[in-house]
Design an enzyme around this catalytic site. Structure first.
Site, PDB file in Angstrom:
ATOM      1  N   GLU A   7      50.775  59.287  10.144  1.00  0.00           N
ATOM      2  CA  GLU A   7      51.944  58.420  10.320  1.00  0.00           C
ATOM      3  C   GLU A   7      52.438  58.424  11.763  1.00  0.00           C
ATOM      4  OE1 GLU A   7      51.618  59.173   5.998  1.00  0.00           O
ATOM      5  OE2 GLU A   7      51.584  60.485   7.769  1.00  0.00           O
ATOM      6  N   HIS A  37      58.323  59.586  -3.899  1.00  0.00           N
ATOM      7  CA  HIS A  37      57.857  58.200  -3.830  1.00  0.00           C
ATOM      8  C   HIS A  37      58.962  57.231  -4.235  1.00  0.00           C
ATOM      9  CE1 HIS A  37      54.147  60.546  -4.181  1.00  0.00           C
ATOM     10  NE2 HIS A  37      53.506  59.528  -3.654  1.00  0.00           N
TER      11      HIS A  37
END
Length: 666
Positions: A405, A472
């Site tokens: 990321e 999530h």
């Protein structure tokens, strides 16, 4: 590993004297700055004394078309690249006329004119940026190279490994230079790094690793040129470890009491300036010739430094500083506006399909737009938002990255600095924490600090309601609303999903687009056909009413509209659409009409962006209010996995009806 010894150069030439001058210039600056520190005429200096051969040698080995990403001890990069000394000294001394207008110090800036991108304080963070600059050259078919510096301590940072991984996988024209100078602030390298040669790390990424005598400028040049030639030939990156020593403190106030005296003496005997001077004398250059160069350089530095000290301190105004936070719209064709209601064709679409349409419109409009992320290419992303993009736009513009990321976001910054408009998809918004530094300290600050536009779009699938558990399902938009320099967008309808993503990609600033996962396939709506962009910073009146203003965004808009259909009161629903900058005027106008405010968001209540809206209304529109503002958010808990637990205990939706009744009853 290549550890070839220095090879003697041919007889002395004018180029040798030019090189001596290039090496002597940063040393003269060092000498002057150290005198000024002792005279208490400047407050701080990060010295590269004794390490000049690395910065000068690397810059000498590159061409003007190549990029350099130096650190705070690489003064020689700036001087060798021909950056004018007067603004450079103003920058170093915080005086009017510097490159950052007093907004940052020393080498925390860049100059695209000289193809230099300076550092931020977070070490190794610029290495992925070099990947982006290298990728930009690769995509254009140019043979430019990016060379980035870091210290030996920063090789323990994740950005170091992510940058090397990405450069190796994509065979990027990047040279990574580790300046191993023996110490962190006060920690010896041996206490932080468990190997003798950091160049050994290169083998793990399938690239050459070279140990270089960093105090021998000709060895530095030869080694760098070899790595650059390899990169230009399309053979990928190289890791160069430059062995040297820091004979001054981390910064001058630190001193060197923690360094053994005999170790400093040993390395002072290897001084790169003295060593190259002695070599030139051996080749027949007269001492008087070199003395003349010394006097010329010292006089130049003395004059410029004293001139800079006489320049006024930097001044500014709140209005001027705020105006420079974001890059203004570029000189580009105007984006098509959304069609007026009742005009133009419409088609019912799912949220995700409309979003994909907006992405395609942006890609079709500008070949400089590209997408990076995990599984975004052939797989189409985990939510299939970009399904078919690989076939339509090709592997150069639709690129799978490793699980990096931070590396992907840093790479996007490099691409943006060289004219591209990258879109980075976080697989889930929750995973953006692994790239937090690149967003809040690099993307967000670059334009304000040194004026470079940063057209980077970060797509973040977020939110709960799908039983995905605590890692999530988060709604982290408020983290980024607190950071000046970022724009934050949250579409709530298919039409806005299409229009806002189009506007975000066209914007010359970093924009974070939060896309609610539950809405992807659960929400359908009319979407204008054709290409259009929804302006950032403009709220939408989702439902007119007279009794209570509900300000919300994302999935909260659907919750509020659903409640409004059954509630006896007449609720007005304002969809902010953009959180930064948010539409204060639209909210205040609605509150003036209804006299009551409820702010609703899916994120946890404490610290949510709704608190900002409520506080602003209470301060700016107190006289309009007939009741205290009410905030509704999720419970201050991690998002639970159990759908029933999330719905009954965690979710803000379960508390919305009671909060509306409370606001109306006051």
């Amino acid at each position: 590993m290549d550890t070839a010894p220095h090879v003697a150069a041919p007889p002395v030439s004018d180029a040798d004297l030019d090189l001596y001058r290039a090496l002597r210039l940063p040393r003269a600056v060092e000498d002057k700055m150290l005198r000024l520190i002792r005279q208490n005429r400047i407050s701080k200096w990060f010295s590269g004394y004794g390490q000049e051969a690395i910065a000068v040698g690397c810059a000498w080995a590159l061409d003007d078309r190549d990029w350099l990403l130096p650190m705070h001890r690489n003064l020689g990069v700036w001087t060798t690249r021909g950056v004018p000394l007067r603004p450079l000294f103003c920058q170093m001394m915080g005086r009017e006329g510097g490159f950052t207008n007093g907004r940052d110090r020393t080498f925390h800036f860049g100059t695209r004119e000289h193809r230099i991108v300076g550092m931020i304080s977070h070490l190794a963070a610029m290495l992925p940026v070099a990947d982006g600059l290298g990728l930009a050259a690769q995509l254009r078919g140019e043979d430019a190279v990016a060379l980035a510096f870091t210290g030996e301590g920063a090789t323990r940072e994740g950005d170091f490994h992510e940058a090397l991984s990405l450069a190796a996988v994509w065979s990027l024209p990047v040279v990574f230079v580790v300046e191993n100078n023996g110490y962190g602030l006060s920690t010896p390298t041996a206490d932080a790094v468990p190997v003798e040669d950091l160049a050994d790390a290169a083998a793990g990424y399938g690239m050459p690793g070279v140990v270089v005598n960093g105090n021998d400028i000709e060895f530095v040049i030869a080694s760098t040129k070899k790595a650059v030639e390899r990169a230009r030939a399309g053979r990928g990156p190289t890791l160069l470890e430059m062995k040297t020593f820091r004979v001054r403190g981390h910064e001058e106030a630190s001193g060197t009491a923690y360094v053994p005296d005999d170790l400093i003496a040993e390395w002072e005997a290897r001084d790169p300036v003295a060593a190259f001077r002695a070599r030139l004398v051996e080749r027949g250059v007269a001492e008087a010739t070199l003395d003349a160069v010394d006097r010329e350089v010292e006089a130049e530095v003395e004059e410029v430094a004293e001139w800079a000290l006489q320049q006024p301190p930097v001044e500014g105004t709140p209005e001027g500083e705020a105006a420079d936070l974001f890059a203004p719209p570029a000189d580009r064709p105007a984006l098509p506006a959304p069609p007026a209601k009742g005009q133009g064709g419409v088609e019912e679409k799912r949220f995700i399909d409309a979003l994909s349409d907006g992405l395609r419109n942006a890609f079709d409009a500008d070949d400089a737009t590209l997408l990076m992320g995990q599984d975004v290419a052939g797989y189409g992303g985990v939510f299939k938002t970009t399904a078919g993009f690989l076939d339509r736009y090709g592997p150069e513009r639709v690129r799978n990255t490793p699980i990096i990321e931070s590396g992907a976001l840093g790479c996007a910054l490099g691409l943006a600095l060289d004219g591209f408009r990258p879109v980075v998809e976080m697989q889930y918004a929750d995973f953006v924490t692994c790239g937090f530094n690149q967003i809040v300290n690099n993307l967000a600050t670059t334009h304000y600090r040194w004026g470079a536009p940063v057209p980077v779009t970060v797509r973040l699938p977020f939110g709960g309601g799908i039983g995905a558990g605590p890692f999530h399902s988060q709604s982290p938009e408020a983290w980024f609303c607190h950071v000046p320099g970022l724009k934050v967008v949250v579409p709530a309808t298919p039409a806005d999903a299409k229009g806002l993503i189009r506007a975000a990609i066209a914007d010359p600033n970093p924009v974070l687009v939060f896309e609610h996962k539950r809405l992807y396939r659960a929400l359908r709506g009319d979407v204008p056909t054709g290409d259009y962009a929804t302006p950032l910073g403009e709220a939408r009146l989702a439902r007119a009413g007279r009794d209570l203003t509900v300000v919300t965004w994302g999935v909260g808009v659907q919750w509020a509209l659903d409640l409004a259909e059954t509630h006896e009161a007449d609720l007005e629903v304002v969809d902010l659409r953009t959180l930064v900058p948010w539409d204060r005027a639209a909210v205040l106008a609605s509150v003036e009409k209804t006299g009551r405010l409820l702010v609703l968001h899916e994120a946890t209540r404490t610290g949510g962006f709704g608190a900002e809206v409520a506080a602003e209304v209470a301060e700016a529109a107190f006289s309009y209010l007939d009741a205290p503002p009410v905030r509704v958010g999720a419970a201050d808990l991690p998002v639970p996995f159990s759908p029933q637990l999330e719905s009954d205990v965690y979710s803000a939706r379960a508390r919305l009806g009671g909060a509306v009744d409370r606001a109306l009853a006051f």
